[in-house]
Every structure is written in structure tokens, then in C-alpha cells.
Design an enzyme around this catalytic site. Structure first.
Site, mmCIF file in Angstrom:
data_model
loop_
_atom_site.group_PDB
_atom_site.id
_atom_site.type_symbol
_atom_site.label_atom_id
_atom_site.label_comp_id
_atom_site.label_asym_id
_atom_site.label_seq_id
_atom_site.Cartn_x
_atom_site.Cartn_y
_atom_site.Cartn_z
ATOM 1 N N LYS A 116 0.782 -1.308 0.076
ATOM 2 C CA LYS A 116 -0.112 -0.003 0.041
ATOM 3 C C LYS A 116 0.979 1.268 0.149
ATOM 4 C CE LYS A 116 -3.976 2.207 2.117
ATOM 5 N NZ LYS A 116 -3.511 3.477 2.119
ATOM 6 N N CYS A 421 21.185 22.831 38.877
ATOM 7 C CA CYS A 421 21.241 23.052 40.285
ATOM 8 C C CYS A 421 22.806 23.027 40.359
ATOM 9 C CB CYS A 421 20.538 21.887 40.748
ATOM 10 S SG CYS A 421 21.026 21.888 42.770
ATOM 11 N N CYS A 427 23.443 17.869 47.053
ATOM 12 C CA CYS A 427 21.957 17.627 46.464
ATOM 13 C C CYS A 427 21.913 16.162 46.389
ATOM 14 C CB CYS A 427 22.167 18.534 45.319
ATOM 15 S SG CYS A 427 20.393 18.073 44.363
#
Length: 670
Positions: A116, A421, A427
């Protein structure tokens, strides 16, 4: 009922607008997935409320409207559309209907399966073997006259060959453009996809010969011809058309049952990337002309054919949230969380949004209907927001000003446009990832020291930085959940062993922004010792091949921070030593096939990760490039490769698959 009627009315209006833009103006204003989603919604609503179906509904139409300025041509027989199915059950239901309508006469029921092609359907009339008229499908009854343009397409024969050419003949097929030609054409035109490019070129009034040469034609059917009745099979008729000079796709195949049909579907789906033109499925036709006539057609589509479309790589879903993740080097990355969807058989419910700019581009709100694509069958990506479906009072997504983990103020680097950060090891998010990175396989390679163990050690405050790991004892490790004596001993041994490492691995382990394995190797070769590297200046750093301004600044800034210098000195005190490189990984590096070659990789590899493969090829003397160019010596491709493959093929660059790659690596004496 009134609300349903309004929904149907709104859906029809939008679909007709999209169809007009796509078919008539050659502009795609919505994705295929969004169009299919809206069309299916309308179809289901109409099926549940049949009294609301009207003749002008998109579900009842064939083809598209015609351009006002175009010349019209009436088709001798209507050019119908095809109904679609999207899975095996859908196809089996089609086959069941066929058999039922034939009173279960399935003893000789065979199917002709074709590709197709995603192009423009056309009809071509020949008089005494000479092309006399060509037209698009249009609305199924009338098409646009494109005779002059069709005559310039090389693959459309102007005069038929053979002694049995019929006096009058109509063939039908698809006009399309090759992917490789489209990529070149796109540089100078504003076409959104190959199908729209083909339509745009085909409809041009002022014909450009070079543009027309980009168009291709494949025959997949016929309207009429003298002697038609002597051929009782669709496949036979196609082959007869081929004998007269029409191109017919070589993949066309006869299948005897649903198993063979599905096998054909799977084969084409897995190999469609190798084709130089776009297909969106296969077409299955009852091969017997007698049976086709018995089955007949609806006003829209033949009942003896169906389009078995590939599952879309795009789906619409609802955005539930956006989470902001903190990376190892402090980079803040937004991640979209949405209602789960299945694309190419894989469940997806998250997608990276990459950066602040992407959020702004999409203008995301909680509860938005979003279009998600799985690029290259691997990486999910949000393509767009369906703004018309946005809820009132929906909450807009804003990039945070403070770290979601440690609440430190976020800073944006204007040079690389990254928001970070800068709290570092204070952290928790950065600490966990940085410590895991330090002992990862590519860095110091401490086995048995995975994410879970490191996270628990941080939670119990046994470790704050890499130095603390060298102070761990067996008894302290045994206090960690689910760590027995044997595992604790193995971890202590692994930490002790990783004290002896290479300079390259140590540089990589430090986690300096933008410093990966390749860059670490270059730094190690250039500076040889940690002391020289720590005391280097910007001029020395930027003189290294491949290190630019941003990277050299990252390295210089890292060693300018007193706490980082102290960390390195403490690690050396704990016994970190840089061994000289042992025997080369490859015994005969100077004689390998890959020496000096510029190589590009594409696709997914079965036997190697992309990282390992780059490392191996670099060790063998190759240079790995990211893009295809005239300087590329070789393309190595795996499964689900992308546009690099087509570009390399177009440029006639040497290429081979993973099987040959493994063979050549083995010959290199690893």
C-alpha cells in the site's frame, strides 16, 4: 442526543478541513494519528447513531475535493477508496465477511497481496496503445486532468509494447516520490512529507522537468480493456499490464490462506525501512474476478479488498504531570508523564521534554491531549498538543526556579542553554548519581556496587563522597538491608581492586560535565598525569583536538574548585594509582580493517551496546562520526535503522550489517 449531534457536526467540520488541506492544498496540518483518531471517533459515533449519518459526511465520501482551477476528467468507472483494518483480528473479520457473502465457497479462495504505497492514485487511458489522458482519483467520479504532467514521468509508458495491445485501456496505479529524492527536494521546497511533495509536483501548471523526474509510478489495477474477460485472476491481469510496459511492484504475491497473508504482512512491515518509498500497509484483494463481481462494492469501497495498515507509531493520550529530574551534573530535565499507550507493541507512559525551550514550544498544560510518537521505534517524543481539546482552567507547566530536591536556586547557562542546580554533592539527587557514576562499569568498575546499595549507604549516612567508600568495613555494609556477609566481602574486595585503574577511567569517573569516555581518553593521552591536568590552563585544554570552548571551560572550572582538588588528593591518599596501560586491547591494531576509517552507526545492535561498539571501533583505529557526509567511509547498521541508511545508499557509501561487523571484529584479535 443534542450533544452527540453537536459532537458529530464538529468532528465532520474539522475532518473536512483537514482533508481539504491535505488532499487539495498539499499541506498536512495534523498528523496521520490525529486524523485517524478523529475519523474513527466520528465513524463509531455514526455507527451508534445511524439516523444522524448524512451523505456529505467524511465517512461516506471517496477521495477528495477538486481544485477549483483544475481541469476535470470524468472516470469511466468510479475510483473507490479502501476500507482499513489495523490488526489480525480486523483482517480475519474481513475474510469472514467475504466467505459469508460467497456462501462459504472458500475451497478456491486465494488473495493477491500488494504494497500500500502512500502516494496519489491516478487513472491513465490509452487509445491504440498511446497515452491519451491521465487524471487523479479526485472525488471518485471526477478527477483532475494531469495528462501533460503524467507524460513527463519516466515510469509511465507513453506508448505500450507488444502485439496484443488493446484498442482502449485504462490502468490505475500510484504516483509517489522516492525517499532519497524527497530529502534532496525538501532542501529547496516546503513539502511536509513525500506524499504531499508528489501531489504538489503533479499538480504544477508550470511544469518543471527536474521535479517531474522525481516522480514514480506503479500499476496496481485497471478499469477496462478489450479481452479483459479472458483473464479470470487479478494477478494475471496485473502481469498482463506488466507485459505491456507498466511497472508492477515485485513484492506482489498470491497467498492461499490467512497465515500466508499475515506472514506477508509481517515480512513487509519488518523490511519496509529498506524500501526507498513510503508504504503504510499492504492491500489484500480477492484474486478471483468472478468472486470480485459477486462481492461487489459499497458506495465508498470494494467489498473484495481491504487495506491492512501498519500500526501507527503515533498515539494520542492525556498529559497527567511533568516531573523535573536532577541529573548527575545538576542538569534539570523535564519528563512528561501521561496515560499509558501502546506503540509498536510497547507500553509507553513517560517521555523526556529535554529542556525549558521544549516546554515553551509545546505550551503544555496538565490534562492536555498530546500526540506521542515513538521515533525510530525506540524513543518516545511528544510531537504536539491538540489545543482544541484543552480543558478550561487547565494548569500551565512552568519551569521551576529552585531545585526540586534540595531547593537551591537554579541557574541558566546562556552559552549551552542548560539550567542546572549547582549544589553538587550536597544535593541528594546529584550525590546518588555522581557516586554511582564514579564506580560504574566505564569508570572505576566496582562490581556489586549498584544503585540500590549506594542509595542505602547514603540514606544511612555511611557515605557522602567517593572517598568514604574506601573507609567502608564489612560490618558497616552488613548493616545495610539484605546485604549478607558474603556480599559485603565481595563489595569490599571490589572497592579495593578498583584502586588500581587507568588515568582515562579516573578522569571519566570524576563526572566533569560534557566529558565522556572518548573525551576522557583524549585528556589522558594529552596530560598523562593527574597533576598536569589539575594545573592546566585554558589554552592547553582547548589545544586538544575536539575540545571546544564550553568543554575546556568545564574542565578548567572543575579543577578551580578547592573541594574538587581536595577530593582528588584524598583519593590518591586512599591508594588510587594509575597503572600503565597493559597489553593493547587489540593485538594487531595497525592491521585492522577499521584503521583510519570514518564510520557512522545507525539502528539498534543485538550484540553490542552503542557505547561498547564506539569504544571497540575506536580502539581498532576508527573515527566515529554522527552524520553521513561525503567523507564517511562506512555505515554500519543494525535493526530499525533511520534516514542515515537511505542517505548512505543514495551517496553509494559502503555499508554492512552487524553480522559482518562481528566477523571483522573477531578477525581483529580482541
Amino acid at each position: 442526543m443534542k450533544s452527540i449531534k453537536n459532537k458529530i457536526k464538529k468532528l465532520r467540520k474539522n475532518i473536512l478541513k483537514y482533508e481539504y488541506s491535505y488532499h487539495t492544498l498539499n499541506k498536512s496540518i495534523v498528523s496521520d494519528a490525529e486524523y485517524d483518531y478523529l475519523f474513527d471517533k466520528l465513524y463509531n459515533l455514526e455507527r451508534q447513531n445511524k439516523e444522524l449519518i448524512t451523505s456529505d459526511s467524511p465517512t461516506q465520501k471517496v477521495g477528495s475535493n477538486l481544485l477549483i482551477q483544475s481541469k476535470k476528467s470524468m472516470h469511466f468507472f468510479p475510483m473507490l477508496s479502501l476500507d482499513n483494518v489495523f490488526d489480525l483480528n480486523g483482517y480475519l473479520n474481513f475474510e469472514k465477511r467475504v466467505k459469508k457473502n460467497l456462501n462459504n465457497m472458500n475451497q478456491s479462495l486465494v488473495f493477491c497481496c500488494e504494497l500500500k504505497i502512500d502516494g496519489i492514485a491516478i487513472s491513465i487511458i490509452y487509445e491504440n496503445g498511446v497515452l491519451s489522458r491521465a487524471s487523479t482519483r479526485g472525488d471518485g467520479c471526477y478527477g483532475e486532468n494531469i495528462t501533460d504532467n503524467a507524460r513527463m514521468i519516466k515510469s509511465i509508458p507513453k506508448k505500450l509494447k507488444g502485439s496484443d495491445v488493446p484498442k482502449r485501456l485504462e490502468v490505475r496505479g500510484e504516483i509517489f516520490i522516492l525517499k532519497s529524492n524527497f530529502y534532496n527536494l525538501k532542501k529547496t521546497n516546503n513539502f511536509s512529507n513525500p506524499r504531499n511533495a508528489a501531489a504538489g509536483i503533479l499538480r504544477k501548471i508550470n511544469i518543471n522537468i527536474n521535479d517531474q523526474r522525481n516522480l514514480m509510478f506503479l500499476c496496481h489495477g485497471y478499469g477496462f480493456f478489450d479481452g479483459l474477460e479472458q483473464f479470470t485472476s487479478h494477478y494475471e491481469r496485473l502481469m498482463k499490464c506488466k507485459s505491456w510496459g507498466f511497472p508492477v511492484d515485485e513484492n506482489t504475491k498470491i497467498c492461499l490462506n490467512y497465515k500466508e497473508v499475515f506472514k506477508f504482512y509481517q515480512k513487509i512491515e519488518s523490511n519496509r525501512h529498506f524500501l526507498d518509498f513510503h508504504i503504510d500497509g499492504i492491500v489484500i484483494k480477492v484474486d478471483s474476478i468472478e468472486f470480485q463481481n459477486k462481492l461487489g462494492s459499497s458506495s465508498k469501497a470494494p467489498k473484495w479488498a481491504i487495506a491492512f495498515k501498519f500500526q501507527t507509531k503515533e498515539q494520542i493520550t492525556i498529559l497527567k504531570d511533568v516531573k523535573f529530574q536532577v541529573g548527575r551534573t545538576g542538569i534539570i530535565t523535564p519528563v512528561a508523564c501521561f496515560e499509558p499507550i501502546i506503540i509498536s507493541g510497547v507500553k509507553i507512559q513517560r517521555s523526556s521534554l529535554h529542556n525549558k525551550k521544549e516546554i515553551q514550544r509545546l505550551d503544555l498544560h496538565i490534562g492536555d491531549s498530546i500526540l506521542v510518537r515513538r521515533s525510530g521505534d525506540v524513543i518516545p517524543k511528544i510531537i504536539s498538543v491538540i489545543a482544541s481539546k484543552r480543558l478550561k482552567n487547565s494548569k500551565k507547566i512552568l519551569f521551576p526556579h529552585f531545585c526540586p530536591i534540595c531547593n537551591s536556586e537554579l541557574l541558566e547557562n546562556k552559552n549551552d542553554k542548560i539550567i542546572r542546580c549547582h549544589a553538587g554533592l550536597t544535593c541528594d539527587a546529584q550525590k546518588k548519581k555522581a557516586l554511582h557514576h564514579f564506580f560504574s562499569k566505564q569508570a572505576l568498575n566496582a562490581k556489586n556496587l549498584g544503585y540500590k546499595v549506594i542509595n542505602q549507604l547514603i540514606a544511612k549516612k555511611y557515605v557522602e563522597n567517593p572517598v568514604d567508600f574506601f573507609n567502608l568495613t564489612r560490618s558497616s555494609l552488613m548493616n545495610v538491608d539484605k546485604l549478607g556477609e558474603k556480599t559485603s566481602v565481595r563489595i569490599i574486595d571490589a572497592i579495593e581492586k578498583c584502586k588500581k585503574t587507568s588515568f582515562k577511567r579516573f578522569v571519566y569517573a570524576l563526572g566533569i560535565p560534557c566529558i565522556g569516555e572518548t573525551m576522557s581518553k583524549k585528556i589522558a593521552v594529552s596530560f598523562q598525569t593527574i597533576e598536569r591536568l589539575m594545573n592546566s590552563n585554558l589554552n592547553e585544554l582547548s589545544s586538544i583536538n575536539g575540545i571546544g570552548k564550553i568543554v575546556s571551560n568545564n574542565i578548567f572550572n572543575y579543577f578551580s574548585i578547592p573541594s574538587n582538588r581536595k577530593l582528588i588528593l584524598n583519593l590518591i591518599k586512599k591508594g588510587i594509582v594509575f597503572r600503565r596501560r597493559e597489553d593493547a586491547l587489540f593485538k594487531h591494531k595497525n592491521n585492522t580493517f577499521f584503521l583510519g576509517k570514518k564510520i557512522v552507526l545507525t539502528g539498534i545492535f543485538r550484540f553490542y551496546s552503542r557505547t561498547d561498539l564506539k569504544h571497540i571501533l575506536t580502539e581498532l583505529g576508527a573515527k566515529i562520526l554522527n552524520t553521513i557526509s561525503k567523507n564517511t567511509d562506512l555505515l554500519i547498521y543494525g535493526k530499525n535503522f533511520g534516514s542515515k541508511f537511505l542517505k548512505a545508499k543514495k551517496m553509494k557509501i559502503k555499508m554492512f550489517n552487524e553480522t559482518k561487523l562481528v566477523s571483522l571484529i573477531n578477525k581483529s584479535n580482541i
